[in-house]
Enzyme design. Structure first.
Site, short mmCIF file in Angstrom:
data_model
loop_
_atom_site.label_atom_id
_atom_site.label_comp_id
_atom_site.label_asym_id
_atom_site.label_seq_id
_atom_site.Cartn_x
_atom_site.Cartn_y
_atom_site.Cartn_z
N GLY A 240 0.88 -1.02 0.10
CA GLY A 240 -0.22 -0.06 0.00
C GLY A 240 0.72 1.21 0.13
N GLU A 275 3.81 -7.14 1.86
CA GLU A 275 3.34 -7.29 0.43
C GLU A 275 3.48 -5.88 -0.57
OE1 GLU A 275 -0.81 -8.34 0.98
OE2 GLU A 275 -0.20 -10.33 1.55
N PRO A 276 4.83 -5.46 -0.59
CA PRO A 276 4.85 -4.29 -1.43
C PRO A 276 4.51 -4.64 -2.86
CG PRO A 276 6.81 -4.63 -0.72
CD PRO A 276 5.92 -5.86 -0.09
N ARG A 278 3.48 -1.38 -5.59
CA ARG A 278 3.78 -0.08 -6.38
C ARG A 278 5.09 0.45 -5.80
NH1 ARG A 278 -0.48 3.16 -8.20
NH2 ARG A 278 -1.82 1.88 -6.93
N TYR A 319 -8.58 6.12 -12.86
CA TYR A 319 -8.34 6.63 -11.81
C TYR A 319 -8.25 8.10 -11.62
CZ TYR A 319 -6.95 1.98 -10.58
OH TYR A 319 -6.75 0.22 -10.40
N CYS A 344 -11.20 5.71 -29.18
CA CYS A 344 -12.42 6.53 -29.79
C CYS A 344 -13.23 6.54 -28.36
CB CYS A 344 -13.04 5.96 -30.82
SG CYS A 344 -12.14 6.12 -32.44
N GLU A 345 -12.65 7.25 -27.28
CA GLU A 345 -13.21 7.38 -26.20
C GLU A 345 -12.49 8.51 -25.66
OE1 GLU A 345 -13.88 4.87 -22.21
OE2 GLU A 345 -14.11 3.73 -23.99
N TYR A 373 0.98 -1.32 -12.22
CA TYR A 373 -0.20 -0.99 -12.65
C TYR A 373 -0.38 -0.59 -13.96
CZ TYR A 373 -0.89 -2.34 -7.70
OH TYR A 373 -0.61 -3.04 -6.58
C1 LIG Z 1 -2.75 -4.85 -4.46
C2 LIG Z 1 -2.19 -5.57 -3.20
C3 LIG Z 1 -0.92 -5.35 -2.61
C4 LIG Z 1 -0.18 -4.46 -3.22
O1 LIG Z 1 -0.45 -3.13 -3.13
P1 LIG Z 1 0.73 -1.94 -3.42
O2 LIG Z 1 -0.23 -0.77 -3.17
O3 LIG Z 1 0.72 -2.07 -4.82
O4 LIG Z 1 1.79 -1.99 -2.56
C5 LIG Z 1 -0.61 -6.10 -1.33
N1 LIG Z 1 -1.45 -6.96 -0.75
C6 LIG Z 1 -2.77 -7.25 -1.54
C7 LIG Z 1 -3.75 -8.16 -0.94
C8 LIG Z 1 -3.19 -6.57 -2.45
O5 LIG Z 1 -4.40 -6.79 -2.97
#
Ligand SMILES: *Cc1c(COP(=O)(O)O)cnc(C)c1O
Length: 419
Positions: A240, A275-276, A278, A319, A344-345, A373
């Site tokens: 996140g 779980e990084p 981005r 987004y 075409c949008e 992403y």
């Molecule tokens: C998408 C996601 C992430 C990664 O999020 P980032 O914002 O890219 O770090 C980690 N864990 C889960 C469960 C996700 O769905």
């Protein structure tokens, strides 16, 4: 810091001029920098030095390219996967099964079995129903599934609504006030080894505060579970952390994030995983594009029509996201333009009234911070085919995903003989 810099008037990816990639591979094309990926992977790991034995699982959905995954697997990263397809990729990139975490609200029976057969490290269970199904499948196959229960802490991550995942109304996790009860129910089932709690409240977070609030709630839950006699040995704190998309934007650094995590989780005494996505891949990639033509129809800003479109990079259309746009060979002239793709949008708009490098027909430009992403969200809308991907490593580069021509996609279609 990244490795997409001007040298002698030409933007380079590490030691490779982007003009060369455009000539040899064509445009649009994603260009990733191995040195940047490695740097980010190490910075993130270093930031967690206050956490005992952190386990880092790259969120594959951010960039599932096999070569990118291989770079990260060489850095000792595992994978957070959200589908059977991503699981296959992580294994193919030599990530150890024990380093793979399976997240997602809609894992099918087939995917649960796939994870069990691969003997992955952990399933993040997102509902009581899923836990029961996994227990049944595991028992039937004589296996034990190591599990964490994903909780929904009802915290506003203050990010874009489509990538917020930790509010009560979002589909993810079990309500935290019911988590202890569900954990106990699942822990009693054969086939499951309930060992911890998982949380992930959203993506592109620009403040640590919501994360800290969520983690504090997880800490309380762990204490409550233990008081009830449950075993909790693991916590998965998700991903996140946001990245700057705009020059000058300041976001919490990995070091600040790591320090906060170490402080908040100190009393937990659990193995922690992260779980990084981005923050590892975002600034390690750009989307290279060529200007098709500049359309000047009135006194207003011109429309600069580039050969990349919303099917290649969906974030602006999806987004309203900002990506910095720069000329590959800037003349020094600046002007105000609209940057649009050929689709075409009207949604196929990357920037309106943007003050930026002046671009003319045939010029090359990049969208920065497109390594996460980006290609992974590509589609073939308007029968445009799938965008190519290149990985640069110092003075060499390789095409790591071929451009998939519109005709190749058409080849998968059939007109029935009764038509
Ligand atoms: C998408 C996601 C992430 C990664 O999020 P980032 O914002 O890219 O770090 C980690 N864990 C889960 C469960 C996700 O769905």
């Amino acid at each position: 810091m990244d490795h997409f810099q001007l040298r002698d008037g030409v933007l380079h990816a590490e030691d490779i001029p982007l003009t060369r990639i455009a000539e040899e591979v064509g445009t649009p094309v994603y260009v990733y920098s191995r040195a940047t990926l490695v740097r980010h992977a190490r910075v993130f790991r270093e930031a967690l030095s206050g956490v005992k034995d952190p386990h880092i699982a790259f969120a594959v959905k951010a960039n599932p390219n096999l070569a990118v995954l291989k770079v990260l697997s060489r850095e000792g990263y595992g994978a957070d996967v959200v589908s059977g397809g991503e699981l296959v990729r992580a294994l193919e990139a030599d990530m150890a099964p024990k380093d793979i975490v399976f997240s997602g609200v809609g894992k099918t029976d087939a995917e649960l079995l796939q994870g069990l057969e691969a003997d992955i490290g952990q399933f993040n269970i997102e509902s009581q129903e899923e836990g029961r199904e996994l227990a049944a499948i595991a028992s039937r196959h004589g296996k034990i599934a190591r599990c964490a229960l994903r909780v929904n802490p009802d915290v506003d991550a203050r990010t874009h609504e489509k990538i917020s995942t930790g509010k009560a109304e979002n589909k993810f996790g079990v309500p935290i006030h019911r988590a202890a009860e569900i954990y106990a129910t699942l822990a009693a089932l054969p086939g499951l080894d309930m060992r911890g709690i998982a949380v992930h409240i959203g993506s592109q977070l620009s403040s640590l505060e919501p994360l800290e609030t969520a983690f504090a709630k997880v800490g309380d839950l762990i204490a409550e579970l233990r008081a009830q006699g449950q075993t909790v040995t693991h916590a998965d704190l998700g991903g996140g952390l946001g990245v700057p998309y705009k020059t000058g934007e300041i976001l919490p650094s990995p070091a600040e994030y790591g320090a906060m995590v170490a402080r908040v989780t100190k009393p937990w005494d659990v193995a922690q995983s992260f779980e990084p996505g981005r923050v590892i891949a975002g600034n390690a990639g750009v989307l290279l594009t060529r200007v098709i033509r500049v359309k000047r129809s009135s006194n207003a800003s011109p429309f600069v029509v580039v050969d990349a479109a919303m099917n290649d990079l969906a974030r602006p259309a999806m987004y309203g996201a900002w990506h910095d746009i720069e000329a590959v060979q800037p003349s020094g002239a600046k002007s105000v333009s609209h940057i649009v793709g050929p689709i075409c949008e009207t949604g196929d708009t990357f920037a309106m009234n943007r003050e930026m490098d002046t671009l003319e027909s045939g010029d090359l430009a990049i969208f920065r911070t497109a390594g996460a992403y980006g290609a992974t969200m590509a589609s073939s809308y308007n029968s445009r085919g799938f965008v190519a991907e290149v990985l640069v490593d110092g003075d060499k580069f390789a095409v790591v995903a071929d451009r998939l021509a519109a005709a190749a996609i058409m080849d998968a279609e059939t007109v029935p003989d009764w038509l």
